[in-house]
Design an enzyme around this catalytic site. Structure first.
Site: not given
Length: 616
Positions: A352, A265, A349, A104, A257
């Site tokens: 499964g 990453l 990320e 604002e 991973t």
């Protein structure tokens, strides 16, 4: 003369979690246009366009800073000589980061005299720092006569306060769905919901907004049977992933991973914010060397089961990796930890197994699936989501508000697992709040915690948007944007070295306290020889001088501090164990101590010298 016309569509912002999108189901019942007069319909159409623009403007800081409540303000006034709405816009602004000038104020400054008699359009009720009235006073002083608000603030201690303050100043405030009811506002309202979806999810579910992202082949595989996965998707899709990371507080992967892909990453193709990397591993069976252990690029946290590989935990700690132990490691508790850490958005990320656990725990809110036009086959090739315990197709989770976008040769499908919570229908009126919701009162407990600026008592934070005017070593008055700017710069003040002086100026010019902190910590780590020799013994005094200046310069902050008399103040950062209280109270809480020292000094109950260090 009015300012020159500006494009009606906001300049392209970094890719959003929500781009492209279709209308999210809105639970407010807005009457059809035929229910209002033609003149009112035209007015509503104009209001809807400018409100949508305010939401677009609010999104402009995406990816540049850590996620924060997104505020946009557009000031517009009708121009009788033209129907071109572009010419009606006099000024606009957005909150760049936590602790920076409010939207604002920036819009009013840009509009100047053209703001008098104009209408201000706000995607969200003001409230980026609790206890700060800059947003309201900026609109009042600019001469705004009407304000259109897309959403009331979702946080209980801020909800309705700015609206009530504006109305008490004689400004007409129209809230969509309350004072403005027309289907013409549906798209604009959706934009307001979308741009602050992370804040709305956090307020409703007490976990960060969580997005599951994966890339798969046309036959649904995320890697070959051997585990090889470089690359499933194309370069353009990977670029979109970097943008998604830049919009996240943290990126989560599992131990598999790390062992298989050794990822970095980072948002390395996008300038701006770099998220924290979180590795979830129950056994802490992780490699001795990995890209994620290099914390010069980004901060890394390993979440593990209590007692797992304590010797390896020590090795990680020596590398600068933070290890957080859980009694029972699971996605829900990790998200609760991220919530306590103040995170708004988290990007998953993972593989499964972990993605299935996260979906089952109901902590995933949206899915991004990149599908590549290739087939890899393999009975044992991994898939994006593991076992969910579903035996029939009728049990499948239906995504909501699904969108499709072609990215080069890949197809991106996105959709919500849980709809964006619209909290407005259950909000009581301002007069009802004290009796209906006693939690709104911030003075009921003997322990008062503060952390993010938008939290209750967030104005106590050293990141709050309260500039300081303090003399330097030569007696010249300098302006520091926040306490954090002053504190970080003084790591190098007085060091007789040109590079150290450059660091001071670099920190001083930082656009946000977040950036000042990042610069100061990075320079301290990279150039320890340039940090003033007495820093460890003087940093408490430096912080106290800045706090005294802040509270003496802003009377309403002093009133807020004195209102806490009799309560213990705790800076509730879960990771800063010096200035904060830590996750389980193990921190030293020096910021809370200094504020209590200052409170006592103002009340005249102690001497003015800083002695809290001796009590540690």
């Amino acid at each position: 003369m009015p300012p020159p016309p500006r494009p009606l569509v906001a300049a392209p912002a970094p890719a959003s979690y929500f781009r492209p999108f279709r209308l999210t189901p809105i639970r407010r019942r807005l009457p059809a246009t035929s229910a209002v007069s033609a003149a009112a319909a035209a007015s509503h159409a104009h209001d809807a366009v400018f409100l949508r623009r305010a939401a677009d403007v609010a999104d402009r800081s995406a990816g540049l800073t850590s996620p924060h409540p997104n505020f946009g303000c557009v000031i517009a006034r009708p121009q009788l000589e033209t129907d071109n709405l572009e010419a009606w816009v006099a000024g606009e602004g957005f909150l760049y980061a936590q602790g920076t000038p409010c939207a604002e104020l920036l819009a009013a400054q840009e509009a100047g005299e053209h703001a008098r008699g104009a209408t201000a359009y706000l995607n969200l009720e003001p409230g980026d720092c609790y206890g700060d009235s800059t947003a309201v006073s900026s609109l009042v002083q600019a001469g705004i006569t009407r304000v259109v608000v897309g959403l009331r603030h979702p946080l209980k201690h801020l909800r309705g306060k700015a609206i009530q303050s504006l109305r008490s100043e004689g400004i007409q405030v129209d809230v969509v769905g309350e004072d403005l009811q027309s289907k013409l506002f549906e798209e604009a309202l959706t934009s307001c919901l979308i741009v602050n979806a992370p804040l709305l999810y956090r307020a409703a579910y007490h976990v960060p907004f969580s997005v599951l992202k994966y890339a798969m082949t046309a036959d649904g595989k995320i890697a070959a049977s051997s585990g090889h996965a470089s690359w499933v998707s194309g370069r353009a899709s990977r670029g979109r992933v970097f943008e998604l990371r830049g919009r996240s507080d943290a990126v989560i992967v599992g131990g598999n991973t790390v062992r298989r892909d050794d990822p970095r990453l980072t948002a390395r193709h996008v300038k701006g914010h770099v998220p924290v990397r979180i590795v979830m591993s129950q056994t802490c069976d992780l490699p001795e060397e990995a890209n994620l252990w290099n914390v010069h690029e980004a901060y890394t946290i390993v979440a593990t089961q209590r007692g797992a590989r304590r010797d390896f935990q020590k090795k990680l700690a020596m590398k600068g990796v933070e290890v957080v132990e859980f009694d029972m490691l699971n996605p829900r508790d990790v998200m609760s930890y991220c919530y306590d850490r103040g995170y708004l958005s988290v990007l998953w990320e993972c593989g499964g197994t972990l993605s299935a656990a996260a979906i089952s725990a109901r902590v995933i809110h949206k899915v991004y699936a990149f599908c590549a036009p290739k087939i890899i086959g393999g009975v044992n090739a991994p898939t994006p989501v593991g076992e969910l315990g579903m035996n029939q197709m009728t049990q499948a989770i239906d995504l909501i508000d699904v969108s499709y976008e072609q990215i080069d040769r890949d197809m991106l499908m996105s959709g919500f697992i849980q709809p964006i919570p619209d909290l407005s229908p259950v909000i009581p009126s301002v007069d009802e709040i004290p009796s209906v919701d006693p939690e709104v009162s911030p003075y009921e407990t003997n322990i008062i915690s503060f952390y993010k600026t938008w939290d209750t008592f967030g104005a106590f934070s050293n990141f709050s948007p309260h500039p300081l005017h303090m003399p330097d070593e030569q007696g010249h008055c300098l302006t520091w944007l926040t306490v954090e700017h002053y504190y970080q710069a003084h790591k190098f003040v007085g060091v007789d070295n040109p590079q150290a002086r450059e660091f001071v100026q670099e920190i001083k010019k930082a656009r946000s306290p977040e950036e000042a902190a990042r610069i100061g910590r990075t320079r301290q780590r990279e150039f320890p020889e340039l940090v003033r020799a007495d820093w460890e013994s003087m940093k408490i005094n430096v912080m106290y001088r800045a706090l005294k200046c802040k509270f003496s310069s802003y009377p309403h902050l002093t009133e807020m501090l004195l209102s806490t008399a009799g309560s213990v103040l705790v800076e509730s950062s879960p990771h800063d164990l010096f200035w904060g209280g830590g996750r389980e109270g193990e921190g030293l809480n020096y910021l809370g101590r200094l504020l209590m020292q200052l409170r006592s000094e103002i009340l005249g109950t102690v001497r003015t010298s800083v002695e809290v260090a001796d009590s540690a």
